[in-house]
Structures are given as structure tokens and as C-alpha cells.
Write a protein that holds these residues in place. Structure first.
Motif, mmCIF file in Angstrom:
data_model
loop_
_atom_site.group_PDB
_atom_site.id
_atom_site.type_symbol
_atom_site.label_atom_id
_atom_site.label_comp_id
_atom_site.label_asym_id
_atom_site.label_seq_id
_atom_site.Cartn_x
_atom_site.Cartn_y
_atom_site.Cartn_z
ATOM 1 N N HIS A 103 0.853 -1.194 0.000
ATOM 2 C CA HIS A 103 0.000 0.000 0.000
ATOM 3 C C HIS A 103 0.880 1.232 0.000
ATOM 4 O O HIS A 103 2.106 1.141 0.043
ATOM 5 C CB HIS A 103 -0.972 -0.018 1.194
ATOM 6 C CG HIS A 103 -0.324 0.021 2.536
ATOM 7 N ND1 HIS A 103 -0.254 1.164 3.295
ATOM 8 C CD2 HIS A 103 0.265 -0.950 3.265
ATOM 9 C CE1 HIS A 103 0.357 0.889 4.439
ATOM 10 N NE2 HIS A 103 0.683 -0.391 4.445
ATOM 11 N N GLY A 104 0.241 2.364 -0.070
ATOM 12 C CA GLY A 104 1.001 3.614 -0.088
ATOM 13 C C GLY A 104 1.950 3.651 -1.267
ATOM 14 O O GLY A 104 1.604 3.255 -2.389
ATOM 15 N N VAL A 140 -0.470 -12.463 -1.511
ATOM 16 C CA VAL A 140 0.036 -11.130 -1.866
ATOM 17 C C VAL A 140 -1.168 -10.242 -2.165
ATOM 18 O O VAL A 140 -1.938 -10.511 -3.091
ATOM 19 C CB VAL A 140 0.972 -11.200 -3.101
ATOM 20 C CG1 VAL A 140 1.475 -9.809 -3.462
ATOM 21 C CG2 VAL A 140 2.126 -12.157 -2.839
ATOM 22 N N TYR A 141 -1.320 -9.190 -1.367
ATOM 23 C CA TYR A 141 -2.446 -8.271 -1.516
ATOM 24 C C TYR A 141 -1.951 -6.863 -1.839
ATOM 25 O O TYR A 141 -0.837 -6.481 -1.496
ATOM 26 C CB TYR A 141 -3.254 -8.190 -0.216
ATOM 27 C CG TYR A 141 -3.904 -9.480 0.173
ATOM 28 C CD1 TYR A 141 -5.099 -9.894 -0.413
ATOM 29 C CD2 TYR A 141 -3.321 -10.303 1.136
ATOM 30 C CE1 TYR A 141 -5.699 -11.094 -0.049
ATOM 31 C CE2 TYR A 141 -3.917 -11.502 1.510
ATOM 32 C CZ TYR A 141 -5.099 -11.888 0.905
ATOM 33 O OH TYR A 141 -5.685 -13.076 1.267
ATOM 34 N N ILE A 142 -2.849 -6.110 -2.469
ATOM 35 C CA ILE A 142 -2.636 -4.679 -2.650
ATOM 36 C C ILE A 142 -3.836 -3.968 -2.048
ATOM 37 O O ILE A 142 -4.974 -4.456 -2.138
ATOM 38 C CB ILE A 142 -2.449 -4.303 -4.137
ATOM 39 C CG1 ILE A 142 -2.012 -2.839 -4.276
ATOM 40 C CG2 ILE A 142 -3.696 -4.585 -4.934
ATOM 41 C CD1 ILE A 142 -1.559 -2.472 -5.680
ATOM 42 N N CYS A 143 -3.576 -2.865 -1.448
ATOM 43 C CA CYS A 143 -4.636 -2.035 -0.882
ATOM 44 C C CYS A 143 -5.443 -1.436 -2.034
ATOM 45 O O CYS A 143 -4.903 -0.703 -2.872
ATOM 46 C CB CYS A 143 -4.008 -0.936 -0.027
ATOM 47 S SG CYS A 143 -5.166 0.326 0.530
ATOM 48 N N GLY A 144 -6.721 -1.746 -2.077
ATOM 49 C CA GLY A 144 -7.580 -1.203 -3.128
ATOM 50 C C GLY A 144 -7.672 0.309 -3.064
ATOM 51 O O GLY A 144 -7.805 0.975 -4.104
ATOM 52 N N SER A 166 -8.833 -2.664 1.589
ATOM 53 C CA SER A 166 -7.803 -1.747 2.075
ATOM 54 C C SER A 166 -6.704 -2.547 2.761
ATOM 55 O O SER A 166 -6.912 -3.707 3.145
ATOM 56 C CB SER A 166 -8.395 -0.739 3.067
ATOM 57 O OG SER A 166 -8.720 -1.373 4.291
ATOM 58 N N ALA A 167 -5.561 -1.914 2.935
ATOM 59 C CA ALA A 167 -4.484 -2.537 3.712
ATOM 60 C C ALA A 167 -4.929 -2.706 5.159
ATOM 61 O O ALA A 167 -4.644 -3.723 5.793
ATOM 62 C CB ALA A 167 -3.219 -1.697 3.632
ATOM 63 N N MET A 168 -5.650 -1.713 5.675
ATOM 64 C CA MET A 168 -6.127 -1.791 7.051
ATOM 65 C C MET A 168 -7.001 -3.027 7.252
ATOM 66 O O MET A 168 -6.918 -3.700 8.284
ATOM 67 C CB MET A 168 -6.905 -0.530 7.423
ATOM 68 C CG MET A 168 -6.044 0.720 7.452
ATOM 69 S SD MET A 168 -6.967 2.206 7.902
ATOM 70 C CE MET A 168 -7.910 2.505 6.404
ATOM 71 N N THR A 169 -7.837 -3.330 6.254
ATOM 72 C CA THR A 169 -8.717 -4.493 6.344
ATOM 73 C C THR A 169 -7.899 -5.782 6.394
ATOM 74 O O THR A 169 -8.122 -6.644 7.245
ATOM 75 C CB THR A 169 -9.688 -4.523 5.149
ATOM 76 O OG1 THR A 169 -10.383 -3.285 5.078
ATOM 77 C CG2 THR A 169 -10.661 -5.675 5.259
#
Length: 184
Positions: A103-104, A140-144, A166-169
Motif C-alpha cells: 500500500h502507499g 500477496v495483496y494490494i490495498c484497493g 484496504s491494507a487496514m482491512t
């Protein structure tokens, strides 16, 4: 005075030998899981090692980028080091469960080769890092939210990358599932 000369010579040689041996470096090596990335140092006489029967679960929060678009993100390769280090010291590979969320400013690391090349005029140096992690079972995730803010969509990403709300999620849910948060 001559009796001290052999003692002085002995002490000088001892000092030189001690200095040389203390000056030797322990060079990091790769393997046994990843042979091209994830170099770690071998450490002797450890006082703390994880229980080899215990599951190691960690989620890596990655929000930094390299300023040089041709250089890989060293935080992503930390997951390779994590595997190599723990398997080297006896933790079975199937006892290690890792995930990462980009993220970011690290959002760019998830871009497909074509999109990355168009935007940064170089190949995505993180493509193989992300691919090898995905192949071993790392989620592997990306923050939407970051993806949208940067103007990208799912079609712009590497195929291994999953879009999260989201990354927070992702961080919340994984920690609720007993994944330790690793944040550099």
C-alpha cells in the motif's frame, strides 16, 4: 631485554591473529528455500529459536518504495529471508505461513510488466520476487484504496496480486487470525 623480545613477538603475533579473526566477516548466503534471493547470516550458539512444531504466521505491512524504479523493494525480499532463515534452522517449510500487503508508495511494486515499463521506463524488479512468494503459497495483496488513489485498476497488476478493500482491512483480519504483524 632480549628475554622480552620473544614475548613481545609472541604477543604481537597473537594480537595480529586475534585482530584478523575478529575482522573476518560472516557472509550471508541463500537457501535452502530460495537460492537466488533471501540471503541470511548463519548464527552459531543461539539462545533463542522458535519451537519447530509451532506454526509461524506473519503478515508483512509494506508501504515503502525504492526511489530508484529499477531497484527491487528490499521489504518484499524480507519474506524470502524469513523462509530461508527459519527453514535453515529447522522449522519445516509447511509450518511457515506468510502474507504481505502493499500500500502507499509501494503500490507500484505490484504493477504488471507492461504498465510498469510504460510508467517507469524500466522492468519491474519486484515481479520475480512476488511470483516466487506466490508460488510457495504467500498471499500477496494490494490495498484497493492505494491502488485507486494512484490511478490503477486490477488489470494493471501482476496476476499473483489480489486486490483488498484496504491494507487496514487485510492487516486487521490477518491479525485476528493470529498472524503477527511485521512492519519495518
Amino acid at each position: 631485554m632480549q628475554n622480552r623480545s620473544p614475548l613481545l613477538l609472541f604477543l604481537t603475533l597473537l594480537f595480529i591473529q586475534t585482530s584478523v579473526s575478529f575482522g573476518q566477516k560472516n557472509e550471508p548466503t541463500t537457501g535452502p528455500v530460495f537460492n537466488d534471493v533471501g540471503a541470511v547470516f548463519s548464527i552459531d550458539d543461539l539462545d533463542f529459536l522458535p519451537d519447530k512444531s509451532q506454526e509461524l504466521k506473519a503478515i508483512f505491512d509494506i508501504d515503502r518504495k525504492q526511489t530508484d524504479p529499477s531497484a527491487s523493494n528490499p521489504i518484499i525480499s524480507s519474506l524470502h529471508r524469513y523462509y530461508n532463515m527459519h527453514v535453515r534452522y529447522g522449522v519445516p517449510k509447511d509450518k511457515i505461513h506468510l502474507a504481505l500487503v502493499l500500500h502507499g508508495s509501494s503500490t507500484k511494486d505490484a504493477l504488471s510488466p507492461a504498465v510498469y515499463k510504460e510508467k517507469f521506463k524500466t522492468d519491474n524488479p519486484n515481479k520475480d520476487l512476488i511470483n516466487t512468494l506466490s508460488e510457495i503459497g504467500v498471499d500477496v495483496y494490494i490495498c484497493g484504496q492505494s491502488m485507486s488513489y494512484m490511478g490503477y485498476s486490477k488489470k494493471d497488476l501482476l496476476p499473483e496480486v489480489k486486490v483488498a478493500l484496504s491494507a487496514m482491512t487485510v492487516l486487521t483480519v490477518y491479525q485476528m487470525d493470529n498472524y503477527a504483524l511485521i512492519k519495518f
